[in-house]
Design an enzyme around this catalytic site. Sequence first.
Site, PDB file in Angstrom:
ATOM      1  N   ASP A 113       0.850  -1.184   0.000  1.00 12.84           N
ATOM      2  CA  ASP A 113       0.000   0.000   0.000  1.00 12.84           C
ATOM      3  C   ASP A 113       0.898   1.252   0.000  1.00 12.84           C
ATOM      4  O   ASP A 113       1.899   1.286  -0.712  1.00 12.84           O
ATOM      5  CB  ASP A 113      -0.960  -0.057   1.197  1.00 12.84           C
ATOM      6  CG  ASP A 113      -2.038   1.019   1.179  1.00 12.84           C
ATOM      7  OD1 ASP A 113      -3.001   0.866   0.418  1.00 12.84           O
ATOM      8  OD2 ASP A 113      -1.898   2.007   1.927  1.00 12.84           O
ATOM      9  N   ASP A 240      -7.081  -8.478  -4.656  1.00 10.11           N
ATOM     10  CA  ASP A 240      -7.079  -7.073  -4.237  1.00 10.11           C
ATOM     11  C   ASP A 240      -7.849  -6.234  -5.247  1.00 10.11           C
ATOM     12  O   ASP A 240      -7.582  -6.305  -6.447  1.00 10.11           O
ATOM     13  CB  ASP A 240      -5.630  -6.581  -4.119  1.00 10.11           C
ATOM     14  CG  ASP A 240      -5.520  -5.161  -3.584  1.00 10.11           C
ATOM     15  OD1 ASP A 240      -6.557  -4.598  -3.159  1.00 10.11           O
ATOM     16  OD2 ASP A 240      -4.403  -4.635  -3.557  1.00 10.11           O
ATOM     17  N   HIS A 268      -6.489  -6.972  -0.203  1.00  3.13           N
ATOM     18  CA  HIS A 268      -5.534  -5.869  -0.107  1.00  3.13           C
ATOM     19  C   HIS A 268      -4.516  -6.051   1.018  1.00  3.13           C
ATOM     20  O   HIS A 268      -3.316  -5.844   0.815  1.00  3.13           O
ATOM     21  CB  HIS A 268      -6.298  -4.556   0.088  1.00  3.13           C
ATOM     22  CG  HIS A 268      -5.423  -3.350   0.118  1.00  3.13           C
ATOM     23  ND1 HIS A 268      -4.646  -2.965  -0.954  1.00  3.13           N
ATOM     24  CD2 HIS A 268      -5.176  -2.439   1.105  1.00  3.13           C
ATOM     25  CE1 HIS A 268      -3.979  -1.870  -0.646  1.00  3.13           C
ATOM     26  NE2 HIS A 268      -4.272  -1.534   0.599  1.00  3.13           N
TER      27      HIS A 268
END
Length: 288
Positions: A113, A240, A268
């Site tokens: 991320d 994701d 994710h």
Amino acid sequence: MIRNDLNPTWLDRSLFPFTSHSLSIDGNLVHYVDEGEGPTLLLLHGNPTWSFLYRHIIQQLAPTFRCIALDYPGFGLSTAKAGYGFTPREHSMIVEGLVDQLRLHNLRIMVQDWGGPIGLGFAGRRPDLVHSLILGNTWAWPARGGMTAFSVVFGNPLARLLITRYNTLAKWLIPAGTNRTLTESELGAYLGPFSTPASRLPTWIFPKEIRGSTAYLREVEAGLSQLREKPVLVVWGEADGAFQTSERLRLLTYFPIHRIRLLAEAKHFIQENAPDEICAAIIESMLG
């Protein structure tokens, strides 16, 4: 600056049984854990998470690696100084400050991320300190397409009101990004750092900065040229909804020396969804 409680009531320490440390970095009180012995593995989180995200990986890899996971100011158990902006550039400088204060080198850096732009920004500035990289679902260039749309939806003034008043982003994104139902204690550990409107502001700034940090993201992308010779392990969640095949393929163009472990069921938050597979891939490759 008010010191965060390193043992808050919302954190079940049986889930996070690590010794908490803190450093003052540019006026911020930065919490980190430092577990195990061996080559140093630096673990960098994204939004809206903190070092708790890496608990399974730390527990499994501490016999093999020295695992260091920090919380950016405003996240987890870290405290931001007055005037801190919670931008990815600032967070990246915090990472660099921690590395310098702890005199770390020969680093294996894992990112996911926003940890990608934050960690790869640092790595591009200080490639001499980097041994290798472990890349989860992330990116390292100015946003486009769906990411820009996400920024428009979650980075606007109305979203700021909803996020700061109701903790909307964390309450939605954390369950949506995991492939199992989190326990009450696990969810409490993720939501606990964001218990007040003011504490939730950093979780809104990240989506705003997808568009607002274009200049920094250009620098991150330019710095990837300093990392082309580094060994890379890609551990990628295929379920994701945020980072998909196109991002993974683009990342690989910057890193010719790579191995890939696809995580078929992982959403994710791959560290929650597939820690066993990730740890097996890291140990198998050992990245030298």
